[in-house]
Design a protein around this motif. Structure first.
Motif, mmCIF file in Angstrom:
data_model
loop_
_atom_site.group_PDB
_atom_site.id
_atom_site.type_symbol
_atom_site.label_atom_id
_atom_site.label_comp_id
_atom_site.label_asym_id
_atom_site.label_seq_id
_atom_site.Cartn_x
_atom_site.Cartn_y
_atom_site.Cartn_z
ATOM 1 N N THR A 260 -5.560 1.620 11.839
ATOM 2 C CA THR A 260 -5.047 0.614 10.915
ATOM 3 C C THR A 260 -4.705 -0.689 11.628
ATOM 4 O O THR A 260 -4.935 -1.780 11.105
ATOM 5 C CB THR A 260 -3.810 1.148 10.169
ATOM 6 N N THR B 71 -2.338 4.522 2.601
ATOM 7 C CA THR B 71 -3.178 3.729 3.501
ATOM 8 C C THR B 71 -4.641 4.046 3.230
ATOM 9 O O THR B 71 -5.078 5.194 3.388
ATOM 10 C CB THR B 71 -2.852 4.033 4.969
ATOM 11 N N ASP C 94 -7.718 -2.722 11.877
ATOM 12 C CA ASP C 94 -8.111 -3.279 10.584
ATOM 13 C C ASP C 94 -7.272 -4.501 10.226
ATOM 14 O O ASP C 94 -7.733 -5.397 9.506
ATOM 15 C CB ASP C 94 -7.955 -2.224 9.480
ATOM 16 N N LEU D 68 -9.940 -1.078 3.332
ATOM 17 C CA LEU D 68 -8.981 -2.083 3.801
ATOM 18 C C LEU D 68 -9.699 -3.331 4.306
ATOM 19 O O LEU D 68 -9.256 -4.463 4.054
ATOM 20 C CB LEU D 68 -8.106 -1.482 4.900
ATOM 21 N N LEU E 17 0.844 -1.190 0.000
ATOM 22 C CA LEU E 17 0.000 0.000 0.000
ATOM 23 C C LEU E 17 0.876 1.235 0.000
ATOM 24 O O LEU E 17 1.578 1.511 0.981
ATOM 25 C CB LEU E 17 -0.909 0.004 1.231
ATOM 26 N N SER F 252 -10.626 2.535 6.483
ATOM 27 C CA SER F 252 -10.941 1.259 7.143
ATOM 28 C C SER F 252 -11.928 0.436 6.323
ATOM 29 O O SER F 252 -11.830 -0.788 6.256
ATOM 30 C CB SER F 252 -11.510 1.516 8.540
#
Length: 361
Positions: free
Chosen positions: A217, A187, A220, A193, A184, A190
């Motif tokens: 993150t 980023t 996640d 991802l 990635l 959420s």
């Protein structure tokens, strides 16, 4: 004079991959292909292995007209800029049944559209194409093209996202791919991802983050982290540390620079390869963290250090005392691995990897 084919392949491999960060020496490979029939086959395999972004259009015309169809079976990597209609992509896909890696620039195309999707799906089905590696290097942040491509190529296991993705995942099309490696450059949210990893919780082995992770993150990634074997972090902060602490079975950790303002807490004791790439040219870098890692990691086999040569003797003596192999180079370049599966890190950069890039296996 008869030269064993194994020796020819070794010679050509050196020509092709003298420096993995620069293009192969195509002029020399072309000359080798003209030596005789014994040299022609191995040289042509490397000459046609990769179709670059600049050459995609010309290659499409060549593929439409050549009578030597065997040459097209050597193509493993295709980089192409998508345009409407998607005629060039459709044409090339139909000629390259062994395509393994697809790199897409979709700057000039917002969506493949129903007709484009239908045409690509038909040729993928008819040619039995199984793309394993997908790079989305350019696209509109609101474009749905990522989701369209992943729906067309559910066999993707290596995914590189070079752009920010702001469009919401399709509610009617759940993920059907199982990722082994995810890179990635930005980023994602959420929501994005979570969709990307919804079917890869236990299959993801390599994660590379080139941007600072957000505060959420690590949540996640909670399902994936215990299964990760390699974590590559270009930027490090407290949120990066939270991710690292969840990686309880990590074999490889790669850092860009040594963290200066955030403590790098206890590293996973499972680490076998630790790499630090120092990008600072002027400020001095405290290598105490690196030396501490060498001394504290019981399973460490290899330390890779990319940085100034005057710092190498201290690292060498530390590694010698712990029977750890030191790989050191002053070249300040980020890693670039072939998209292949492995159980041992670092992944070796070799032409022999090409034999593993067979979409049929």
């Amino acid at each position: 004079m008869h030269v064993p084919e194994e020796l020819i392949c070794l010679i050509l491999a050196q020509v092709y991959r003298e420096n993995p960060f620069f293009p192969p020496d195509y002029s020399t490979l072309l000359s080798c292909a003209l030596v005789n029939s014994q040299w022609r086959g191995p040289a042509q395999t490397l000459l046609f292995r990769r179709v670059t972004l600049e050459a995609a259009s010309a290659f499409g015309q060549f593929a439409d007209t050549t009578k030597n169809r065997a040459l097209l079976t050597h193509v493993r990597t295709l980089a192409i800029a998508l345009e409407s209609p998607v005629t060039t992509l459709v044409s090339i896909l139909g000629h390259c049944p062994q395509l393994y890696e697809l790199s897409i620039s979709a700057r000039g195309l917002f969506s493949l559209g129903p007709q484009g999707i239908s045409r690509i799906a038909a040729v993928v089905r008819d040619a039995s194409i199984s793309v394993r590696s997908l790079h989305l290097i350019d696209a509109s942040v609101q474009s749905p093209v990522l989701y369209e491509l992943l729906d067309l190529f559910p066999t993707v296991e290596f995914l590189f996202l070079g752009v920010e993705i702001a469009s919401a995942p399709p509610a009617s099309a759940p993920a059907s791919f199982h990722l082994y490696e995810l890179t990635l450059q930005r980023t994602p949210s959420s929501e994005v991802l979570a969709w990307l990893l919804s079917t890869s919780g236990t299959s993801l082995r390599i994660l590379e983050l080139r941007d600072l992770p957000s505060p959420n993150t690590y949540l996640d990634l909670a399902t994936c982290c215990p299964h990760l074997q390699s974590l590559r972090l270009m930027r490090y902060n407290s949120h990066s540390g939270a991710i690292l602490r969840q990686c309880t079975n990590l074999l490889e950790l790669v850092l860009l620079n040594v963290p200066m303002f955030t403590a790098l807490r206890e590293l996973p004791l499972t680490l076998e390869h630790f790499e630090v790439a120092i990008q600072t040219y002027t400020a001095s870098v405290d290598l105490g963290l690196v030396i501490s890692a060498v001394n504290s990691l019981p399973r460490l086999r290899i330390l890779t250090f990319i940085g100034d040569s005057e710092q190498i003797p201290l690292l060498q003596s530390t590694c010698d005392a712990k029977h750890v192999t030191l790989h050191a180079t002053p070249r300040k370049l980020w890693i670039k691995d072939d998209p292949i599966k492995t159980t041992r890190f670092p992944r070796r950069q070799s032409v022999s990897n090409f034999y593993l890039m067979n979409s049929r296996t």
